[in-house]
Design a protein around this motif. Structure first.
Motif, PDB file in Angstrom:
ATOM      1  N   GLY A  41       0.706  -1.250  -0.029  1.00  0.00           N
ATOM      2  CA  GLY A  41      -0.186  -0.090   0.028  1.00  0.00           C
ATOM      3  C   GLY A  41       0.891   1.343   0.140  1.00  0.00           C
ATOM      4  O   GLY A  41       0.283   2.473   0.093  1.00  0.00           O
ATOM      5  N   LYS A  42       2.259   1.166  -0.024  1.00  0.00           N
ATOM      6  CA  LYS A  42       3.004   2.308  -0.208  1.00  0.00           C
ATOM      7  C   LYS A  42       3.875   2.395  -1.403  1.00  0.00           C
ATOM      8  O   LYS A  42       4.116   1.355  -2.276  1.00  0.00           O
ATOM      9  CB  LYS A  42       3.839   2.397   1.008  1.00  0.00           C
ATOM     10  CG  LYS A  42       3.106   2.495   2.471  1.00  0.00           C
ATOM     11  CD  LYS A  42       4.197   2.472   3.712  1.00  0.00           C
ATOM     12  CE  LYS A  42       3.434   2.869   4.858  1.00  0.00           C
ATOM     13  NZ  LYS A  42       4.499   2.870   5.960  1.00  0.00           N
ATOM     14  N   GLN A  43       4.266   3.696  -1.691  1.00  0.00           N
ATOM     15  CA  GLN A  43       5.116   3.766  -2.735  1.00  0.00           C
ATOM     16  C   GLN A  43       6.781   3.175  -2.382  1.00  0.00           C
ATOM     17  O   GLN A  43       7.161   3.032  -1.200  1.00  0.00           O
ATOM     18  CB  GLN A  43       5.413   5.339  -3.263  1.00  0.00           C
ATOM     19  CG  GLN A  43       3.846   5.842  -3.733  1.00  0.00           C
ATOM     20  CD  GLN A  43       4.187   7.270  -4.191  1.00  0.00           C
ATOM     21  OE1 GLN A  43       4.935   7.821  -3.696  1.00  0.00           O
ATOM     22  NE2 GLN A  43       3.271   7.729  -5.029  1.00  0.00           N
ATOM     23  N   ARG A  44       7.317   2.842  -3.590  1.00  0.00           N
ATOM     24  CA  ARG A  44       8.618   2.474  -3.216  1.00  0.00           C
ATOM     25  C   ARG A  44       9.486   3.553  -3.008  1.00  0.00           C
ATOM     26  O   ARG A  44       9.383   4.701  -3.545  1.00  0.00           O
ATOM     27  CB  ARG A  44       9.093   1.926  -4.816  1.00  0.00           C
ATOM     28  CG  ARG A  44      10.539   1.223  -4.839  1.00  0.00           C
ATOM     29  CD  ARG A  44      10.952   0.654  -6.061  1.00  0.00           C
ATOM     30  NE  ARG A  44      10.001  -0.323  -6.541  1.00  0.00           N
ATOM     31  CZ  ARG A  44      10.232  -1.299  -7.429  1.00  0.00           C
ATOM     32  NH1 ARG A  44      11.531  -0.915  -8.166  1.00  0.00           N
ATOM     33  NH2 ARG A  44       9.556  -2.178  -7.866  1.00  0.00           N
ATOM     34  N   GLU A  45      10.187   3.466  -1.892  1.00  0.00           N
ATOM     35  CA  GLU A  45      11.210   4.376  -1.592  1.00  0.00           C
ATOM     36  C   GLU A  45      12.920   3.961  -1.527  1.00  0.00           C
ATOM     37  O   GLU A  45      12.858   2.781  -1.325  1.00  0.00           O
ATOM     38  CB  GLU A  45      10.811   4.630  -0.106  1.00  0.00           C
ATOM     39  CG  GLU A  45      10.975   3.735   1.061  1.00  0.00           C
ATOM     40  CD  GLU A  45      10.854   4.149   2.556  1.00  0.00           C
ATOM     41  OE1 GLU A  45      10.633   5.495   2.592  1.00  0.00           O
ATOM     42  OE2 GLU A  45      11.011   3.322   3.481  1.00  0.00           O
ATOM     43  N   LEU A  46      13.554   4.956  -1.560  1.00  0.00           N
ATOM     44  CA  LEU A  46      14.984   4.630  -1.496  1.00  0.00           C
ATOM     45  C   LEU A  46      15.266   4.269  -0.020  1.00  0.00           C
ATOM     46  O   LEU A  46      15.042   5.174   0.680  1.00  0.00           O
ATOM     47  CB  LEU A  46      15.763   6.081  -1.910  1.00  0.00           C
ATOM     48  CG  LEU A  46      17.305   5.763  -1.555  1.00  0.00           C
ATOM     49  CD1 LEU A  46      17.856   4.802  -2.664  1.00  0.00           C
ATOM     50  CD2 LEU A  46      17.874   7.224  -2.013  1.00  0.00           C
ATOM     51  N   VAL A  47      16.017   3.448  -0.009  1.00  0.00           N
ATOM     52  CA  VAL A  47      16.475   3.045   1.500  1.00  0.00           C
ATOM     53  C   VAL A  47      18.187   3.270   1.837  1.00  0.00           C
ATOM     54  O   VAL A  47      18.320   3.913   2.706  1.00  0.00           O
ATOM     55  CB  VAL A  47      16.688   1.285   1.795  1.00  0.00           C
ATOM     56  CG1 VAL A  47      16.992   1.207   2.917  1.00  0.00           C
ATOM     57  CG2 VAL A  47      14.953   1.015   1.412  1.00  0.00           C
ATOM     58  N   ALA A  48      18.906   3.008   0.664  1.00  0.00           N
ATOM     59  CA  ALA A  48      20.311   3.533   0.802  1.00  0.00           C
ATOM     60  C   ALA A  48      20.845   3.165  -0.675  1.00  0.00           C
ATOM     61  O   ALA A  48      20.694   2.524  -1.417  1.00  0.00           O
ATOM     62  CB  ALA A  48      20.999   2.393   1.635  1.00  0.00           C
ATOM     63  N   ARG A  49      21.878   4.327  -0.927  1.00  0.00           N
ATOM     64  CA  ARG A  49      22.283   4.459  -2.194  1.00  0.00           C
ATOM     65  C   ARG A  49      23.788   4.661  -2.029  1.00  0.00           C
ATOM     66  O   ARG A  49      24.328   5.544  -1.129  1.00  0.00           O
ATOM     67  CB  ARG A  49      21.597   5.389  -3.053  1.00  0.00           C
ATOM     68  CG  ARG A  49      22.449   5.630  -4.192  1.00  0.00           C
ATOM     69  CD  ARG A  49      21.388   6.649  -5.206  1.00  0.00           C
ATOM     70  NE  ARG A  49      21.069   8.104  -4.471  1.00  0.00           N
ATOM     71  CZ  ARG A  49      20.273   8.793  -4.508  1.00  0.00           C
ATOM     72  NH1 ARG A  49      19.386   8.554  -5.540  1.00  0.00           N
ATOM     73  NH2 ARG A  49      20.162   9.875  -3.820  1.00  0.00           N
TER      74      ARG A  49
END
Length: 118
Positions: A41-49
């Motif tokens: 139910g949530k958008q994809r988000e950046l965790v670490a890059r």
């Protein structure tokens, strides 16, 4: 180019997991590698890059997650400590790959499930 992710699974809150991702194929170089996640139910988000310089982390994982790369093996690792139930999501590895024709393209791994129980 293919990205193959490993790791993930079920862990209790406070536990640790390690995700790894290896890129293979015709790769001249890799600019950026990282991890995104998508909870139901949530958008994809950046965790670490990790690119050149200091890695970037989403605020919610700072101090708990650590990203590292092995450039010789085209591999990125995400060490996840002190896991919380809100870290539960499908985690996707990502790479921006430069081909031998000097064209940059983004590639994604298949996703691996991380479930943190309370």
């Amino acid at each position: 180019v293919q990205l193959q992710a490993y790791g993930g699974g079920l862990v209790q809150a406070g536990g640790s997991l390690t995700l790894s991702c290896a890129a293979s194929g015709r790769i001249f170089s890799i600019n950026t590698m990282g991890w995104y996640r998508q909870a139901p139910g949530k958008q994809r988000e950046l965790v670490a890059r990790s690119a050149s310089g200091t890695p970037n982390y989403v605020d919610s994982v700072k101090g708990r997650f650590s990203i590292s790369r092995d450039n010789a093996k085209n591999t990125v690792i995400l060490q996840m400590n002190s896991l919380k139930p809100e870290d539960t999501a499908v985690y996707y590895c990502y790479a921006r790959v430069l081909s031998y024709s000097y064209v940059a393209r983004d590639y994604w791994g298949q996703g691996t499930q991380v479930t943190v129980s309370s």
